[in-house]
Motif scaffolding. Structure first.
Motif, PDB file in Angstrom:
ATOM      1  N   UNK A  33       0.842  -1.194   0.000  1.00 55.43           N
ATOM      2  CA  UNK A  33       0.000   0.000   0.000  1.00 55.43           C
ATOM      3  C   UNK A  33       0.880   1.248   0.000  1.00 55.43           C
ATOM      4  N   UNK A  34       0.615   2.142  -0.876  1.00 57.58           N
ATOM      5  CA  UNK A  34       1.200   3.474  -0.971  1.00 57.58           C
ATOM      6  C   UNK A  34       2.681   3.496  -1.318  1.00 57.58           C
ATOM      7  N   UNK A  35       3.489   2.779  -0.582  1.00 59.43           N
ATOM      8  CA  UNK A  35       4.919   2.648  -0.913  1.00 59.43           C
ATOM      9  C   UNK A  35       5.376   1.343  -0.273  1.00 59.43           C
ATOM     10  N   UNK A  36       6.239   0.572  -0.922  1.00 55.82           N
ATOM     11  CA  UNK A  36       6.666  -0.683  -0.300  1.00 55.82           C
ATOM     12  C   UNK A  36       7.295  -0.390   1.070  1.00 55.82           C
ATOM     13  N   UNK A  37       6.875  -1.116   2.086  1.00 52.45           N
ATOM     14  CA  UNK A  37       7.367  -0.824   3.447  1.00 52.45           C
ATOM     15  C   UNK A  37       8.865  -1.013   3.540  1.00 52.45           C
ATOM     16  N   UNK A  38       9.510  -0.053   4.181  1.00 50.75           N
ATOM     17  CA  UNK A  38      10.962  -0.081   4.310  1.00 50.75           C
ATOM     18  C   UNK A  38      11.649   0.774   3.249  1.00 50.75           C
ATOM     19  N   UNK A  39      10.893   1.224   2.228  1.00 51.40           N
ATOM     20  CA  UNK A  39      11.481   2.093   1.201  1.00 51.40           C
ATOM     21  C   UNK A  39      11.417   3.538   1.683  1.00 51.40           C
ATOM     22  N   UNK A  40      12.454   4.282   1.401  1.00 48.02           N
ATOM     23  CA  UNK A  40      12.431   5.704   1.688  1.00 48.02           C
ATOM     24  C   UNK A  40      11.482   6.375   0.686  1.00 48.02           C
ATOM     25  N   UNK A  41      10.652   7.263   1.197  1.00 50.61           N
ATOM     26  CA  UNK A  41       9.606   7.848   0.345  1.00 50.61           C
ATOM     27  C   UNK A  41      10.212   8.638  -0.826  1.00 50.61           C
ATOM     28  N   UNK A  42      11.386   9.201  -0.596  1.00 55.80           N
ATOM     29  CA  UNK A  42      12.031   9.982  -1.663  1.00 55.80           C
ATOM     30  C   UNK A  42      13.063   9.161  -2.441  1.00 55.80           C
ATOM     31  N   UNK A  86      -1.101  10.079  -5.161  1.00 55.41           N
ATOM     32  CA  UNK A  86      -0.198  10.253  -6.312  1.00 55.41           C
ATOM     33  C   UNK A  86       1.102   9.509  -6.014  1.00 55.41           C
ATOM     34  N   UNK A  87       1.781   8.977  -7.074  1.00 50.25           N
ATOM     35  CA  UNK A  87       3.014   8.222  -6.838  1.00 50.25           C
ATOM     36  C   UNK A  87       4.080   9.068  -6.152  1.00 50.25           C
ATOM     37  N   UNK A  88       4.803   8.439  -5.237  1.00 52.66           N
ATOM     38  CA  UNK A  88       5.878   9.117  -4.526  1.00 52.66           C
ATOM     39  C   UNK A  88       7.158   8.978  -5.353  1.00 52.66           C
ATOM     40  N   UNK A  89       8.078   9.893  -5.133  1.00 54.03           N
ATOM     41  CA  UNK A  89       9.317   9.866  -5.927  1.00 54.03           C
ATOM     42  C   UNK A  89      10.064   8.535  -5.748  1.00 54.03           C
TER      43      UNK A  89
END
Ligand SMILES: NC(=O)C1=CN([C@@H]2O[C@H](COP(=O)(O)OP(=O)(O)OC[C@H]3O[C@@H](n4cnc5c(N)ncnc54)[C@H](OP(=O)(O)O)[C@@H]3O)[C@@H](O)[C@H]2O)[C@H](O)CC1
Ligand SMILES: [K+]
Length: 639
Positions: A559-568, A587-590
């Motif tokens: 969901x939203x961003x794979x867990x453990x990934x830095x949002x940027x 919206x997709x995160x960088x």
């Protein structure tokens, strides 16, 4: 090669995988038997059905597990399952193994040996063409590639490509071995004139083992399918000597009745689709052979009760007029298809979750933790159907992301301000519904009923609870794993709603034993652990949880961003989850700009005023859908 064997043992020993391989093997054997031994004319739209005796004969000719059992070092699969990139010594070893096995069965072997230019210099490629009856002028072709993906450095260069395509190659060898007595008997009776069948008498089974399917750098039209391109071109201009059965100007390609390409097979529960209308009848025949086998209990194996006559489920996605075809994938069949050959592409789609990932256990002892490295190259191109969003949307979303993370907080705030008028409950409900809809879109409930919804302590955990409730309503069997529940009142209310839906919860704990046990009973993981407020490094207990989820080898939807990934920055620390599917909210995160799996957008709640204010160029949602699929990052790169 101890590291390879260890890896194989760990990854492929599980009984459901073996059962899956076995099922597919039976299926291919039975279908090819129908095609090459029994049917009266090959281009007819009905095939002679298998009798019960045929089925039991096929099952008893040879143990259907022996040749594909990775725990048996003598099996075909074990012999092929070594790193075997084109042009390497291992590639030669595998080729020699395949050739020697087929020669010992009295098959005619031809090698298509050539040098091709690749982005890493000249390389030798060798296609293997094995024909049962070299005098026959028509061929039913079964094919797969035997090379594995090339990587220049350790440990990536230990990549084994089990489903891609060691298992299909092992299946083809097994098939040759199993059918050999039948094919020989057929030839003998034809030679003796005791069987009067001009058409099948002139048709034989041919096995093509392609070399150089994999790209050396990135999949492009020129850096991929080296062997298939070479052979299709050569055969398009090689004329067969005229004879009674060979018409004038007939090329090698004209001799192909059907080219059946096996790829990415061997992982449990593949979904196989029909891509081409002129082989749809063959696809339907395979599905009916499969039904015949499944209903007769032929797929049941060992302690695994999921394949009994009552419980087995089809690998084939039924064809309906409403089915939208994704078009074709770039693979070895393409140069043949482009030259008019009739093709049946048997490939798991979505691709197995072990695909695109390197999961390597490093040896020698002491064993180091399993490392999971994202494969940086994807090697396919899907032509999108008309209903797909235009290709620019992801670029537009991601192109604006420098300030997006700050904006996302601001958008959230504005949505829930007096001017925005939303409550958190409302947004979370819509977000969670979109996530549940994504899972249901990609993972059908008859194949992936048991969903482990892993919830974190923040709002994303709340999205997970909402999604679990909707999944239960959709007919899935969710279980919630929330090792460290958050304190907000809204999470407690969402938990009550789930409990009222009789959704089981794993009791919160820092101990991961219960998680490991739950994964044994899981078909797909929903990752609702961390969203856009995650700040690396990962803290306990999640530092233990993330590797366990990755190592489970189950499909993951994040969901939203794979867990453990830095949002940027993305998965720079290489500790994050490696999902197959991502549902981005708002919206997709960088950080996910290079995410290579299937990518959906959800959170259909951003009003026009905010879209304008923040210059968000979101793709249009269709009808009442809560989600819209974005083209993959790889496709963007190819445009
Ligand atoms: N408009 C929208 O797009 C909406 C999205 N929603 C979802 O909400 C999340 C964002 O929710 P938020 O509560 O801001 O935060 P997270 O869920 O991402 O996570 C915060 C919790 O995670 C803990 N955390 C953070 N970093 C670490 C770490 N390195 N190790 C362990 N734990 C970590 C943090 O713990 P603290 O101790 O720091 O408090 C928090 O508990 C968004 O991504 C969407 O999924 C909304 O549902 C609706 C609107
Ligand atoms: K996540």
């Amino acid at each position: 090669m101890p590291s390879s064997l260890d890896f194989v043992g760990k990854t492929l020993k599980c009984s459901n995988l073996l059962a899956s391989l076995r099922c597919f093997l039976l299926l291919v054997i039975c279908s090819i038997t129908v095609l090459s031994v029994q049917c009266e004319t090959l281009d007819r739209r009905t095939l002679q059905p298998l009798s019960s005796e045929d089925i039991s004969r096929l099952l008893t000719i040879q143990d259907p597990v022996k040749n594909v059992d990775p725990s048996n070092p003598q099996s075909h699969l074990s012999k092929i399952l070594i790193p075997r990139a084109a042009g390497t010594e291992n590639n030669t070893l595998v080729r020699e193994y395949i050739v020697s096995k087929l020669k010992s069965l009295n098959w005619h072997i031809e090698l298509d040996d050539f040098v091709g230019e690749t982005p890493v210099g000249s390389r030798r490629f060798v296609n293997i063409i094995a024909t049962k009856d070299k005098d026959a002028s028509r061929h039913v072709v079964l094919s797969a590639h035997y090379d594995s993906k090339y990587y220049p450095n350790y440990p990536e260069n230990q990549f084994l490509g089990a489903t891609d395509s060691a298992a299909p190659c092992a299946m083809m060898l097994d098939l040759a071995e199993t059918l050999n007595p039948l094919l020989e008997a057929k030839k003998k009776s034809l030679d003796e004139g005791s069987e009067d069948d001009d058409e099948t008498g002139d048709t034989t089974l041919q096995l093509l083992f392609f070399d150089g399917e994999e790209a050396f750098v990135d999949w492009t039209d020129t850096d991929s399918i080296y062997g298939a391109r070479h052979l299709a071109e050569k055969w398009g201009t090689s004329y067969l000597p005229p004879s009674n059965s060979v018409r004038h100007h007939m090329t090698e390609l004209d001799s192909i009745e059907h080219l059946i390409l096996l790829d990415l097979l061997g992982a449990p529960n593949p979904i196989i689709r029909s891509y081409f209308i002129n082989t749809a009848w063959l696809f339907d025949s395979l599905a009916s052979v499969e039904k015949r086998l499944g209903d007769s209990g032929a797929f049941a194996y060992g302690d695994d009760t999921s394949m009994t006559a009552e419980k087995w489920t089809s690998y084939f996605r039924p064809r309906t007029t409403a089915t939208v075809n994704y078009g074709y994938m770039g693979d070895d069949h393409v140069p043949f298809l482009q030259r008019g050959v009739s093709v049946l592409h048997l490939i798991a789609e979505p691709f197995p979750h072990v695909w695109h990932t390197l999961k390597i256990r490093l040896l020698p002892p002491p064993l180091r933790p399993t490392v999971r490295t994202s494969v940086t190259h994807r090697r396919y191109a899907l032509s999108y159907g008309k209903d797909r969003p235009a290709g620019d949307h992801q670029r537009l979303c991601i192109g604006n992301t420098r300030k997006l993370i700050a904006w996302i907080y601001q958008i959230d705030e504005e949505l829930m301000s007096a001017a925005g008028g939303f409550s958190l409950d409302q947004l979370m409900e819509l977000a969670g519904l979109a996530c549940a809809q994504t899972l249901a879109t990609v993972y059908r409930k008859d194949v992936y009923p048991r969903v482990l919804v892993c919830c974190g302590p923040g709002n994303q955990g709340g999205d997970g609870l909402v999604a679990a409730r909707h999944l239960s309503m959709f007919g899935y069997q969710p279980t919630v794993y929330m090792p460290k529940p958050g304190g907000k009142d809204i999470y407690k209310r969402l938990q009550v709603q789930c409990e009222n839906e009789r959704i089981p919860f794993i009791p919160p704990s820092n101990d991961v034993t219960a998680l490991r046990e739950a994964l044994q009973r899981t078909d797909v993981i929903m990752d609702a652990l961390f969203g856009f407020s995650f700040k690396p490094p990962v803290r306990a207990p999640f530092d233990e949880v993330l590797p366990i989820l990755n190592e489970s080898r189950l499909p993951i939807l994040s969901l939203d961003i794979p867990s453990g990934w830095d949002v940027e920055e993305g998965d720079t620390l290489k500790v994050g989850l490696n999902p197959d599917v991502l549902i981005t909210l708002t919206a997709p995160k960088k950080g996910v700009a290079n995410f290579l799996g299937r990518h959906f957008l959800g959170g259909r709640f951003v009003p026009k005023t905010l879209q304008e204010k923040f210059d968000l160029q979101l793709p249009p949602y269709t009808g009442s859908d809560q989600i819209v699929e974005l083209p993959s990052a790889k496709l963007q790169a190819k445009r």
